[in-house]
Structures are given as C-alpha cells and as structure tokens.
Design an enzyme around this catalytic site. Structure first.
Site, PDB file in Angstrom:
ATOM      1  N   CYS A 320      19.150  40.158  18.380  1.00 34.93           N
ATOM      2  CA  CYS A 320      18.721  39.651  16.943  1.00 34.93           C
ATOM      3  C   CYS A 320      19.042  40.662  15.754  1.00 34.93           C
ATOM      4  O   CYS A 320      19.749  40.720  14.811  1.00 34.93           O
ATOM      5  CB  CYS A 320      17.279  39.511  17.193  1.00 34.93           C
ATOM      6  SG  CYS A 320      16.715  38.073  17.910  1.00 34.93           S
TER       7      CYS A 320
HETATM    8  N1  LIG Z   1      16.048  36.615  22.482  1.00 37.19           N
HETATM    9  C1  LIG Z   1      15.129  36.991  21.587  1.00 37.19           C
HETATM   10  O1  LIG Z   1      14.502  37.671  21.531  1.00 37.19           O
HETATM   11  C2  LIG Z   1      15.454  35.863  20.505  1.00 37.19           C
HETATM   12  C3  LIG Z   1      14.317  35.846  19.412  1.00 37.19           C
HETATM   13  C4  LIG Z   1      14.467  35.122  18.363  1.00 37.19           C
HETATM   14  C5  LIG Z   1      15.440  34.580  17.969  1.00 37.19           C
HETATM   15  N2  LIG Z   1      16.621  34.310  19.038  1.00 37.19           N
HETATM   16  C6  LIG Z   1      17.605  33.532  18.713  1.00 37.19           C
HETATM   17  O2  LIG Z   1      17.653  32.495  19.473  1.00 37.19           O
HETATM   18  C7  LIG Z   1      18.721  32.080  20.005  1.00 37.19           C
HETATM   19  C8  LIG Z   1      19.035  31.886  21.493  1.00 37.19           C
HETATM   20  O3  LIG Z   1      19.077  33.210  21.930  1.00 37.19           O
HETATM   21  P1  LIG Z   1      18.798  33.631  23.444  1.00 37.19           P
HETATM   22  O4  LIG Z   1      18.111  34.919  23.398  1.00 37.19           O
HETATM   23  O5  LIG Z   1      17.763  32.508  24.016  1.00 37.19           O
HETATM   24  O6  LIG Z   1      20.034  33.327  24.156  1.00 37.19           O
HETATM   25  P2  LIG Z   1      20.709  33.306  25.736  1.00 37.19           P
HETATM   26  O7  LIG Z   1      21.876  33.887  25.654  1.00 37.19           O
HETATM   27  O8  LIG Z   1      19.382  34.131  26.375  1.00 37.19           O
HETATM   28  O9  LIG Z   1      20.224  31.767  25.847  1.00 37.19           O
HETATM   29  C9  LIG Z   1      21.196  30.865  25.381  1.00 37.19           C
HETATM   30  C10 LIG Z   1      21.422  29.606  26.577  1.00 37.19           C
HETATM   31  O10 LIG Z   1      22.201  28.878  25.970  1.00 37.19           O
HETATM   32  C11 LIG Z   1      22.967  28.384  27.000  1.00 37.19           C
HETATM   33  N3  LIG Z   1      24.151  27.696  26.188  1.00 37.19           N
HETATM   34  C12 LIG Z   1      25.080  27.913  25.563  1.00 37.19           C
HETATM   35  N4  LIG Z   1      25.865  27.077  24.883  1.00 37.19           N
HETATM   36  C13 LIG Z   1      25.393  25.864  25.432  1.00 37.19           C
HETATM   37  C14 LIG Z   1      25.586  24.564  25.194  1.00 37.19           C
HETATM   38  N5  LIG Z   1      26.850  24.068  24.508  1.00 37.19           N
HETATM   39  N6  LIG Z   1      24.821  23.753  25.780  1.00 37.19           N
HETATM   40  C15 LIG Z   1      23.776  23.849  26.587  1.00 37.19           C
HETATM   41  N7  LIG Z   1      23.365  25.231  26.940  1.00 37.19           N
HETATM   42  C16 LIG Z   1      24.069  26.314  26.065  1.00 37.19           C
HETATM   43  C17 LIG Z   1      23.519  29.364  27.364  1.00 37.19           C
HETATM   44  O11 LIG Z   1      23.999  29.198  29.017  1.00 37.19           O
HETATM   45  C18 LIG Z   1      22.403  30.279  27.686  1.00 37.19           C
HETATM   46  O12 LIG Z   1      21.593  29.937  29.088  1.00 37.19           O
HETATM   47  C19 LIG Z   1      19.770  32.780  19.260  1.00 37.19           C
HETATM   48  O13 LIG Z   1      20.276  32.255  17.975  1.00 37.19           O
HETATM   49  C20 LIG Z   1      18.888  34.026  18.937  1.00 37.19           C
HETATM   50  O14 LIG Z   1      19.389  34.755  17.718  1.00 37.19           O
HETATM   51  C21 LIG Z   1      16.396  35.081  20.133  1.00 37.19           C
END
Ligand SMILES: NC(=O)c1ccc[n+]([C@@H]2O[C@H](COP(=O)([O-])OP(=O)(O)OC[C@H]3O[C@@H](n4cnc5c(N)ncnc54)[C@H](O)[C@@H]3O)[C@@H](O)[C@H]2O)c1
Length: 482
Positions: A320
């Site tokens: 983030c």
């Molecule tokens: N991790 C955090 O602490 C956090 C906090 C707030 C916001 N965010 C935001 O949330 C979003 C997700 O982050 P995250 O940390 O969960 O990412 P992550 O990489 O942990 O998880 C994303 C998942 O999406 C899957 N994926 C990718 N493309 C796909 C598709 N086309 N169809 C289905 N699944 C698909 C991946 O395989 C993965 O399992 C990002 O935009 C991030 O900026 C993350």
C-alpha cells in the site's frame, strides 16, 4: 478549480448523483413509472436478502484483503464464494487449509460450514447477489499504475453479470477508475448489453467503490469496527453497498461518488507516506545532532491534540504505502498537476535502504572492516513486524545492496523458510537458524518481530545495526541505532 465531475467522460452519463438528491417523480401511469417501481422492488428485495443473510456474496481475489473479508461475511452467516485465478489457493481453501499465517485453517473450516467455497470458475458469478473485487493494483516498471488485474477481472466477469447485481471494487486505485474503467468494461463485455444503473428509473447492475482499510498485524481495532466508506455510481448503488457492508461493519460512511471513495483511501495512505518520510528525514538530522529521535517522538506524543506519532525505519514496505500514492501522482499529471509532497516523500523513503547501507559500512569501519567479504545476518524480511508479507520489503533491497558491495549475506525470519524471486528481487535464499551469532561481522535488525530476544542477540553479536529501535533500553557499545 475543477469540480469533482470534470474528469469524468462528458456526455456519457457517468455523472453520479449525490445520495441525498431528490429525484423528480415520473408522471403516474407512465412506462417509466412502472420501470421505476420494478427497479425499486428489485432493490428492496436485494436489501432484504442482505438483511436476512440470504444474499450470496462473491469475493474475487483470495489474498490478504479478500480472504479475511470472505471470512467476515461467512462469520455473519452469508453464503460466500471466493474466486481466484491461482488454482493452488483455490485447492488449499477447499481442502480447509490456509496460506496466510494469521488465518488459521480452523477459520476456513468454520466458514465452510456456512457454505464457503473457492473456485476459479467465473460462470459462478451469475449466482451471486453481490460481487466484491479485491485484486492487486501494483505499479509497473515505469512506476505507473498497473490496472491489468482489475481490467482482467472485470472483463472475465462481464459476460456473467445480470440485472440487479451489486459489483463493488475494493482494490486501491486512483479517482475515476470505477467510472472510467470498470463501468465501461462491464457494459462492453456484457452479453445482454446490460447497463450500469445511474438513476432511480434505470434497471441494470449497481456499481460502487469501497476502499479496504485493513492494517495487517494491527489487532488494536477489530475489523468490523473500522468504518467502511462507500461511494456508488447512483444513489441506489450507494444504498445497496451500504446495506451489504452494514451487515458486517458497525459503521458505514456513504459518500457522493466512487471518485470520492477512491480519493479517501489515497488521502489516508498519502498522509502516512508523507509523515513517515518526515520522521525518516528528521531521524537523519537527529543522528547528526546527537539526539535520539525516538525519545523526541515519545515526548511529542504526550501532546493530547494535534500530533500523531509516526516512526522512522529502514524504508517503506507492503502493497500500500510505497505504491498507492503514485497512483494519484500519475492521475494528477493528466490534470497538469504535480503532487510534490508525494514525490518528495517517495524520494526520502526510497533512499532509506541506502542510508542503512551507509550506516552498516560506518559500523564496520569502527571495527576496521569493510563491507566486501564481511558476513552479515539480516533479521527479518517481512515488511513489518509479525506478518508473513514481504511485498516491497526494504529488507530485500538492503540484502541486494549488501550483496552488491561484496558482503556475504544470510537472513533469518520465522515467517519465511525461503525467499525466492519476485517482481523486484531475485534472492534465492533459505532461512538461517538464529544461532552462532558471533560468526557475523554484523547483525542487522530490519524487521522487529516480537519473537526475537533482542537482549540475547546483542549479547552474542559483534555488532548490531538496529533500524527499528528494537534494542531500546539495552545498553551496549555493540549497538548502532540508525
Ligand atoms: N494487503 C493490505 O494490507 C491491503 C490493505 C488495504 C488495501 N489493499 C488493496 O487491496 C487490493 C488487494 O490486495 P491484497 O493485499 O489482498 O493482494 P494479494 O496479492 O494478497 O491478493 C490478490 C489475489 O487476487 C488474485 N487475483 C489476481 N488476479 C485475479 C483475477 N483476475 N481473478 C481472480 N483472482 C485474481 C491473486 O491470485 C491473489 O490471490 C490491492 O488493491 C491493495 O492495494 C491491500
């Protein structure tokens, strides 16, 4: 000054009506009247399904954000389907397992009892009442937004969506993404030429943006106590998204448009990024002046108003704070605007691993040693304490910088048995046991996991370079705090 809708495509009807707008009623008996009634009925039915937990929720992206969210809905007895393109994750979840350390397999198994299943089959989207998208939003090699995961997801679900469904984007992104990217892709890819609802009379699919605000590893606030901001493409979409999240979050904060919700998340993360850069810079000045920055922060935070404590460190990490601000910088360029605070903060924070490298060299110098050929142990590769996430971790950069200088580097991290390669690193290392510390010319604390016994580490090491103030209260000439 631009108004909030100036950036939206003009003449395409992407205008979002503020939630409190009173829409003029259609003439009685008109077709529009009948359509409006049907739409209202559908909306009321969906809200009822949410209130009674009969609604079927699809969550796309079973990662650090999507999986905990799925468990939260399951905990409230919703029927949840998790979608992910990573088949190994899908198999693991369906076998009742977990791949995130802080989520126990028992939590997955409990969710299965209320119907939780994982799948890679997008045709299942048609069965969902609400679909929440939680896929990654990284930067590309030019430091620009990479929305390919979002666009790929939207293109995949578009053929399967139908009228009356709610689609919510949660992935962090720049203002305008929902209306300028998601909505047109959904409409273009839908086989029944379905439209996104933009006013009370128009049947279609409801679209909203709601930012994720999770702080992994922070247990001071329960997830359901973090207020949920929602902004829909129509008052009805906002209403529906509020009903959905109101079932699991204690407080929902509706805003007038998806862009406001998108910008809210960026403001929160830019605020952190800028303040961390500020203390990182002040730390370097304090070191020159012989002042302990941590003592200063501890004293400053006794002020009961107007000050929030941020702490210096070896550099930013995670998915983030190092990334999200640059989504806004990129978008701002389209408005002939430079986001100077973001760029300056980014430069200060990006330099921190280089500062740490200089400090390690200075520490070795005191022992008449050079970086080249020295043996180093880096403690912690996770980007912050007590979590199993190494995305954008400053440890990875520090290890690479040390290796570039000819140091022989090992690492220890209880959360990572090995570190292979990722988008920005290629280390191929395995975890080294935390013993025989005297063999290292320096032990570098980059991640202050709470499981480490810092007193024992200091006692056994020739030199400890502490980038996190983890050795606070330990008095030893072998510690170099930076
Ligand atoms: N991790 C955090 O602490 C956090 C906090 C707030 C916001 N965010 C935001 O949330 C979003 C997700 O982050 P995250 O940390 O969960 O990412 P992550 O990489 O942990 O998880 C994303 C998942 O999406 C899957 N994926 C990718 N493309 C796909 C598709 N086309 N169809 C289905 N699944 C698909 C991946 O395989 C993965 O399992 C990002 O935009 C991030 O900026 C993350």
């Amino acid at each position: 000054m631009r108004d909030s809708n100036a950036q939206l495509p003009q003449g395409k009807g992407y205008y979002c009506v503020p939630p409190n707008t009173v829409l003029a009623p259609p003439p009685p008996g008109s077709t529009i009247d009948n359509m409006a009634t049907a739409t209202e009925n559908r909306l009321a039915e969906l809200k009822l399904r949410m209130a009674t937990r009969e609604a079927h929720i699809g969550i796309i992206g079973m990662g650090y954000v999507g999986l905990p969210l799925a468990l939260l809905f399951s905990g409230e007895r919703f029927h949840v389907t998790g979608f992910d393109i990573a088949r190994d994750k899908v198999s693991k979840l369906n076998a009742g397992g977990s791949y995130i350390v802080r989520i126990l397999p028992s939590a997955i198994q409990q969710a299965q009892q209320t119907g939780f299943r994982a799948t890679s089959d997008y045709s299942q989207i048609a069965k969902m009442d609400a679909v929440i998208i939680c896929v990654p939003t990284p930067l590309n090699e030019h430091h620009e937004p990479d929305l390919s995961y979002v666009t790929g997801t939207v293109e995949s679900i578009a053929p399967h969506i139908h009228s009356g469904q709610l689609i919510v984007l949660e992935s962090t992104t720049y203002p305008g993404t929902t209306e300028e990217i998601v909505v047109p892709l959904l409409e273009a890819g839908n086989l029944q030429a379905l439209k996104v609802t933009r006013n009370a009379d128009q049947p279609g699919v409801y679209v909203a943006f709601s930012p994720e605000r999770e702080d992994p590893g922070n247990d001071t606030v329960a997830r359901h106590d973090i207020p949920k901001v929602v902004g829909g493409c129509s008052p009805q979409a906002t209403e529906l998204a509020s009903a959905l999240y109101g079932a699991i979050f204690r407080r929902v904060v509706p805003v007038s448009s998806p862009s406001v919700a998108e910008m809210t998340k960026l403001l929160e993360n830019i605020y952190r990024c800028v303040n961390i850069a500020l203390v990182n810079e002040l730390k370097q000045l304090c070191m020159r002046m012989g002042i302990d920055i941590h003592e200063v922060i501890d004293a400053a935070k006794t002020k009961p108003f107007g000050f929030q404590a941020f702490y210096p460190g070896p550099g930013l990490g995670g998915h983030c704070i190092p990334i999200d601000p640059f989504y806004l910088s990129w978008k701002a360029r389209g408005f002939d605007f430079r986001t100077r605070f973001i760029e300056l903060a980014g430069a200060v924070n990006r330099d921190m691993p280089y500062f740490v490298l200089d400090q390690i060299a200075a520490g070795l110098n005191e022992h008449s040693k050079a970086l080249k050929g020295s043996k180093m142990l880096v403690l912690g590769v996770a980007y912050k304490r007590d979590i199993d996430d190494l995305r954008e971790s400053p440890s990875l950069t520090i290890i690479e910088l040390l290796r570039d200088k000819g140091a022989i580097v090992a690492y220890n991290d209880p959360y990572f048995p090995s570190v292979g390669h990722g988008r920005h690193y290629d280390l191929n290392m395995i975890n080294t046991p935390l013993d025989n510390l005297g063999q290292y010319d320096a032990v570098v604390i980059v991640t202050d996991h709470t499981t480490y016994d810092y007193r024992a580490i200091v006692e056994q090491s020739q030199l400890v370079v502490d980038t996190r103030n983890a050795t606070k209260g330990i008095d030893s000439p072998n510690i170099l705090r930076c």
